[in-house]
Scaffold this motif. Structure first.
Motif, PDB file in Angstrom:
ATOM      1  N   ILE A  24       0.867  -1.298  -0.176  1.00 37.70           N
ATOM      2  CA  ILE A  24      -0.287  -0.003  -0.016  1.00 37.70           C
ATOM      3  C   ILE A  24       0.996   1.417   0.080  1.00 37.70           C
ATOM      4  CG2 ILE A  24      -1.668   1.425   1.177  1.00 37.70           C
ATOM      5  CD1 ILE A  24      -2.487  -1.676   2.201  1.00 37.70           C
ATOM      6  N   GLN A  25       2.462   0.935   1.090  1.00 36.66           N
ATOM      7  CA  GLN A  25       3.135   2.447   0.474  1.00 36.66           C
ATOM      8  C   GLN A  25       3.682   2.881  -0.672  1.00 36.66           C
ATOM      9  OE1 GLN A  25       5.916   1.375   3.712  1.00 36.66           O
ATOM     10  NE2 GLN A  25       4.246   2.438   5.833  1.00 36.66           N
ATOM     11  N   GLY A  26       3.822   1.283  -1.144  1.00 37.43           N
ATOM     12  CA  GLY A  26       4.458   1.912  -2.586  1.00 37.43           C
ATOM     13  C   GLY A  26       3.431   2.039  -3.205  1.00 37.43           C
ATOM     14  N   HIS A  27       2.584   1.432  -3.573  1.00 34.28           N
ATOM     15  CA  HIS A  27       1.229   2.425  -4.640  1.00 34.28           C
ATOM     16  C   HIS A  27       1.053   3.876  -4.512  1.00 34.28           C
ATOM     17  CE1 HIS A  27      -2.363   2.546  -6.944  1.00 34.28           C
ATOM     18  NE2 HIS A  27      -2.714   2.934  -6.698  1.00 34.28           N
ATOM     19  N   ILE A  28       0.961   4.374  -2.835  1.00 34.53           N
ATOM     20  CA  ILE A  28       1.076   6.094  -3.394  1.00 34.53           C
ATOM     21  C   ILE A  28       1.818   6.354  -3.220  1.00 34.53           C
ATOM     22  CG2 ILE A  28       0.871   7.352  -0.740  1.00 34.53           C
ATOM     23  CD1 ILE A  28      -0.823   5.724   0.734  1.00 34.53           C
ATOM     24  N   ALA A  29       3.064   6.182  -2.732  1.00 29.75           N
ATOM     25  CA  ALA A  29       4.629   6.775  -3.622  1.00 29.75           C
ATOM     26  C   ALA A  29       4.550   6.500  -4.760  1.00 29.75           C
ATOM     27  CB  ALA A  29       5.838   5.503  -2.797  1.00 29.75           C
ATOM     28  N   GLY A  30       4.247   5.642  -5.481  1.00 32.65           N
ATOM     29  CA  GLY A  30       5.168   5.695  -6.737  1.00 32.65           C
ATOM     30  C   GLY A  30       3.110   6.581  -7.128  1.00 32.65           C
ATOM     31  N   LYS A  31       2.731   7.073  -6.530  1.00 36.83           N
ATOM     32  CA  LYS A  31       1.511   7.633  -7.375  1.00 36.83           C
ATOM     33  C   LYS A  31       2.182   9.398  -6.952  1.00 36.83           C
ATOM     34  CE  LYS A  31      -2.667   6.119  -9.305  1.00 36.83           C
ATOM     35  NZ  LYS A  31      -2.735   5.698 -10.732  1.00 36.83           N
ATOM     36  N   MET A  32       2.600   9.299  -5.956  1.00 41.38           N
ATOM     37  CA  MET A  32       2.857  10.470  -5.566  1.00 41.38           C
ATOM     38  C   MET A  32       4.582  11.567  -5.406  1.00 41.38           C
ATOM     39  SD  MET A  32       0.798  10.754  -1.948  1.00 41.38           S
ATOM     40  CE  MET A  32       1.322  13.022  -1.622  1.00 41.38           C
ATOM     41  N   THR A  33       5.867  10.339  -6.329  1.00 39.26           N
ATOM     42  CA  THR A  33       6.807  10.950  -6.207  1.00 39.26           C
ATOM     43  C   THR A  33       6.773  11.997  -7.720  1.00 39.26           C
ATOM     44  OG1 THR A  33       8.640  10.049  -6.484  1.00 39.26           O
ATOM     45  CG2 THR A  33       7.421   8.454  -7.908  1.00 39.26           C
ATOM     46  N   LYS A  34       7.644  12.918  -7.945  1.00 42.55           N
ATOM     47  CA  LYS A  34       7.887  14.338  -8.756  1.00 42.55           C
ATOM     48  C   LYS A  34       8.962  13.704  -9.566  1.00 42.55           C
ATOM     49  CE  LYS A  34       4.395  17.304  -6.831  1.00 42.55           C
ATOM     50  NZ  LYS A  34       3.916  16.887  -5.778  1.00 42.55           N
ATOM     51  N   THR A  35       9.655  13.072  -8.297  1.00 44.25           N
ATOM     52  CA  THR A  35      11.096  12.978  -9.395  1.00 44.25           C
ATOM     53  C   THR A  35      11.715  11.664  -9.295  1.00 44.25           C
ATOM     54  OG1 THR A  35      12.824  12.410  -6.883  1.00 44.25           O
ATOM     55  CG2 THR A  35      11.980  14.950  -7.256  1.00 44.25           C
ATOM     56  N   ASN A  36      10.769  10.549  -9.188  1.00 43.35           N
ATOM     57  CA  ASN A  36      10.282   9.052  -9.432  1.00 43.35           C
ATOM     58  C   ASN A  36      11.645   8.336  -8.691  1.00 43.35           C
ATOM     59  OD1 ASN A  36       8.211   9.350 -11.273  1.00 43.35           O
ATOM     60  ND2 ASN A  36       9.663  10.357 -12.857  1.00 43.35           N
ATOM     61  N   LYS A  37      11.840   9.710  -7.821  1.00 45.35           N
ATOM     62  CA  LYS A  37      13.082   8.620  -7.376  1.00 45.35           C
ATOM     63  C   LYS A  37      12.785   8.714  -5.654  1.00 45.35           C
ATOM     64  CE  LYS A  37      17.407  10.705  -9.601  1.00 45.35           C
ATOM     65  NZ  LYS A  37      18.545  11.650  -8.782  1.00 45.35           N
ATOM     66  N   ILE A  38      12.923   7.118  -4.807  1.00 48.20           N
ATOM     67  CA  ILE A  38      11.871   6.797  -3.470  1.00 48.20           C
ATOM     68  C   ILE A  38      13.308   6.339  -3.073  1.00 48.20           C
ATOM     69  CG2 ILE A  38      10.516   5.295  -2.803  1.00 48.20           C
ATOM     70  CD1 ILE A  38       9.042   5.453  -4.780  1.00 48.20           C
ATOM     71  N   ALA A  41      -6.721  12.382  -3.751  1.00 48.71           N
ATOM     72  CA  ALA A  41      -8.558  11.749  -3.189  1.00 48.71           C
ATOM     73  C   ALA A  41      -8.433   9.792  -4.205  1.00 48.71           C
ATOM     74  CB  ALA A  41      -9.373  12.123  -3.125  1.00 48.71           C
ATOM     75  N   ASP A  42      -8.320   9.804  -5.254  1.00 44.28           N
ATOM     76  CA  ASP A  42      -8.384   9.024  -5.771  1.00 44.28           C
ATOM     77  C   ASP A  42      -7.265   7.894  -5.832  1.00 44.28           C
ATOM     78  OD1 ASP A  42      -6.074  10.526  -7.438  1.00 44.28           O
ATOM     79  OD2 ASP A  42      -6.087   9.525  -9.291  1.00 44.28           O
ATOM     80  N   VAL A  43      -5.731   8.266  -5.097  1.00 45.78           N
ATOM     81  CA  VAL A  43      -5.240   7.482  -5.256  1.00 45.78           C
ATOM     82  C   VAL A  43      -5.358   7.383  -3.279  1.00 45.78           C
ATOM     83  CG1 VAL A  43      -2.322   7.621  -4.197  1.00 45.78           C
ATOM     84  CG2 VAL A  43      -3.446   8.440  -6.123  1.00 45.78           C
ATOM     85  N   LYS A  44      -5.950   8.038  -2.452  1.00 48.81           N
ATOM     86  CA  LYS A  44      -6.628   7.233  -1.505  1.00 48.81           C
ATOM     87  C   LYS A  44      -7.434   6.150  -1.522  1.00 48.81           C
ATOM     88  CE  LYS A  44      -8.912   8.872   2.838  1.00 48.81           C
ATOM     89  NZ  LYS A  44      -9.255   9.855   3.481  1.00 48.81           N
ATOM     90  N   ALA A  45      -7.957   6.472  -2.641  1.00 48.27           N
ATOM     91  CA  ALA A  45      -9.526   5.643  -2.885  1.00 48.27           C
ATOM     92  C   ALA A  45      -8.838   4.375  -3.296  1.00 48.27           C
ATOM     93  CB  ALA A  45     -10.266   6.194  -3.902  1.00 48.27           C
ATOM     94  N   GLU A  46      -8.267   3.917  -3.637  1.00 49.77           N
ATOM     95  CA  GLU A  46      -7.064   3.077  -5.008  1.00 49.77           C
ATOM     96  C   GLU A  46      -6.441   1.935  -3.690  1.00 49.77           C
ATOM     97  OE1 GLU A  46      -5.852   5.474  -9.083  1.00 49.77           O
ATOM     98  OE2 GLU A  46      -4.416   4.717  -7.736  1.00 49.77           O
ATOM     99  N   ALA A  47      -5.723   2.860  -2.781  1.00 51.70           N
ATOM    100  CA  ALA A  47      -4.974   2.551  -1.224  1.00 51.70           C
ATOM    101  C   ALA A  47      -6.152   1.768  -0.692  1.00 51.70           C
ATOM    102  CB  ALA A  47      -3.851   3.154  -0.678  1.00 51.70           C
ATOM    103  N   LEU A  48      -7.094   2.126  -0.109  1.00 55.61           N
ATOM    104  CA  LEU A  48      -7.641   1.571   0.680  1.00 55.61           C
ATOM    105  C   LEU A  48      -8.602   0.225  -0.452  1.00 55.61           C
ATOM    106  CD1 LEU A  48      -9.508   5.118   2.079  1.00 55.61           C
ATOM    107  CD2 LEU A  48      -8.271   3.166   2.981  1.00 55.61           C
ATOM    108  N   ALA A  49      -8.567   0.332  -1.775  1.00 55.38           N
ATOM    109  CA  ALA A  49      -9.391  -0.809  -2.705  1.00 55.38           C
ATOM    110  C   ALA A  49      -7.772  -1.813  -2.312  1.00 55.38           C
ATOM    111  CB  ALA A  49     -10.070  -0.425  -3.780  1.00 55.38           C
ATOM    112  N   LEU A  50      -7.067  -1.439  -2.170  1.00 55.74           N
ATOM    113  CA  LEU A  50      -5.805  -2.593  -2.284  1.00 55.74           C
ATOM    114  C   LEU A  50      -5.863  -3.030  -0.718  1.00 55.74           C
ATOM    115  CD1 LEU A  50      -3.203  -3.734  -3.679  1.00 55.74           C
ATOM    116  CD2 LEU A  50      -1.709  -1.946  -3.148  1.00 55.74           C
ATOM    117  N   LYS A  51      -5.847  -2.648   0.262  1.00 58.78           N
ATOM    118  CA  LYS A  51      -6.353  -2.459   1.045  1.00 58.78           C
ATOM    119  C   LYS A  51      -6.861  -3.373   1.073  1.00 58.78           C
ATOM    120  CE  LYS A  51      -6.938  -0.918   6.239  1.00 58.78           C
ATOM    121  NZ  LYS A  51      -7.766   0.333   7.143  1.00 58.78           N
TER     122      LYS A  51
END
Length: 357
Positions: A137-151, A296-306
């Motif tokens: 779930i963290q990875g999903h949110i991280a991949g969606k929110m990174t702007k530099t593409n570096k985690i 909101a859409d990323v949050k919904a996706e993360a909760l669906a994954l959970k």
């Protein structure tokens, strides 16, 4: 980090808990790798101990020893706790595995429970949580929110538990962002705020705008807040004081129900050595509130994954997946078996660098 002298402090630590008990009442002991105020791993184990006290009241006494280094010091601390009359002892760090087995052999009438290990005996059970489910779930949110593409990822020790988490986070970040890259720093510590903060700063200076951690303090959260423009995730505990930014969600370890259940088994005389590995579905792994900083859409996706993981309809390690060397691992639709996960010693395809020995 300076540690208190174990035997000198044992009397103080073992005096903690409810004060007056009859000789036939149960004493539950806890050995902690960090301080109870670490805000992460040990903090949550201690919440579990407090839950035992609240649930049983005067029927159960709890004692604990904090900041016990892994190794010989651990064996001395566990021995002291057994000699002091504990009926069941929970040893709550991977490096306590061999010391727990050694002490248990000397105290066959005492029950022992070791967290995150794999060695058992007639009077030693093991337990852990499927933290990798939360990492997905963290990875999903991280991949969606990174702007530099570096985690960035601050790892503790190169054991299967930590490697599973890295792989799970990477797989799910890569699914939603094919351009994502992971940089991993091995801290070789569970709890060292200065070292954790330095690792976070190094990753941020290298362009990471998302920091994940498998270490126990809130120091990476503080470093990210200081830097600005970086998101983080609470590790083992909610770390909600750093929300809504940089902390946007968390993995929360919920040990209380397990500790209550195992202490009850000692009271009932039904305790047996067991191997427990539960996750989101059983409530041992919780996902902290996802803050409004997450779209909101990323949050919904993360909760669906959970929800899918909790229901068992989705497994975080589902093929097709290859190993880092390009060899096939899981075919389309195939899921990883627990034996492979428990012994995981490889990165998945796309991760760079080597796993240290």
């Amino acid at each position: 980090m300076k540690r208190r002298t174990l035997l000198a402090s044992a009397a103080l630590a073992l005096s903690l808990g409810t004060s007056a008990f009859a000789a036939d009442e149960v004493t539950a002991g806890f050995i902690y790798v960090g301080p109870v105020g670490d805000g992460g791993w040990t903090y949550e184990h201690n919440k579990g101990r407090l839950a035992v006290e609240e649930h049983f009241g005067d029927k159960v006494k709890t004692v604990f020893q904090e900041s016990v280094p892994e190794g010989a010091d651990a064996e001395r601390a566990i021995t002291q706790m057994a000699l002091s009359g504990a009926d069941i002892i929970f040893t709550t760090s991977f490096g306590y595995m061999d010391p727990t087995i050694a002490v248990a052999a000397k105290f066959p009438n005492v029950k022992f429970e070791h967290a995150t290990g794999y060695k058992r005996a007639d009077n030693v059970g093991v337990y852990s949580a499927r933290f990798y489910e939360g990492r997905a779930i963290q990875g999903h949110i991280a991949g969606k929110m990174t702007k530099t593409n570096k985690i960035g990822y601050i790892a503790s020790f190169p054991i299967p538990e930590v490697i599973r988490g890295i792989n799970s986070a990477y797989i799910h970040a890569k699914k939603v962002n094919p351009d994502v890259e992971f940089s991993i720093i091995w801290a070789y510590t569970w709890f060292d705020p200065a070292k954790e903060a330095d690792a976070a700063r190094a990753l941020i200076e290298n362009g990471a705008d998302v920091i994940l951690q498998h270490t126990d303090s809130t120091a990476p959260q503080a470093a990210a807040k200081e830097a600005g423009g970086v998101i983080t995730f609470g590790q083992a505990s909610d770390m909600g004081e750093y929300g809504p930014l940089p902390r946007v969600s968390s993995i929360i370890d919920n040990w209380g129900p397990y500790y209550i259940d195992r202490v009850q088994a000692v009271i009932d005389g039904t305790w047996e050595s067991d191997d427990t590995w539960d996750g989101i579905g059983k409530g041992m792994v919780g996902i902290g509130e996802i803050s409004d900083a997450v779209p909101a859409d990323v949050k919904a996706e993360a909760l669906a994954l959970k929800d899918a993981i909790a229901a068992g309809s989705y497994h975080p390690f589902t093929g097709p997946l290859k190993k880092q060397d390009g060899s096939d691992w899981l075919a389309e639709g195939e899921t990883a078996d627990d034996g492979t996960l428990l012994g995981m010693n490889f990165y998945v395809e796309g991760l760079t660098g080597e796993i240290p020995n």
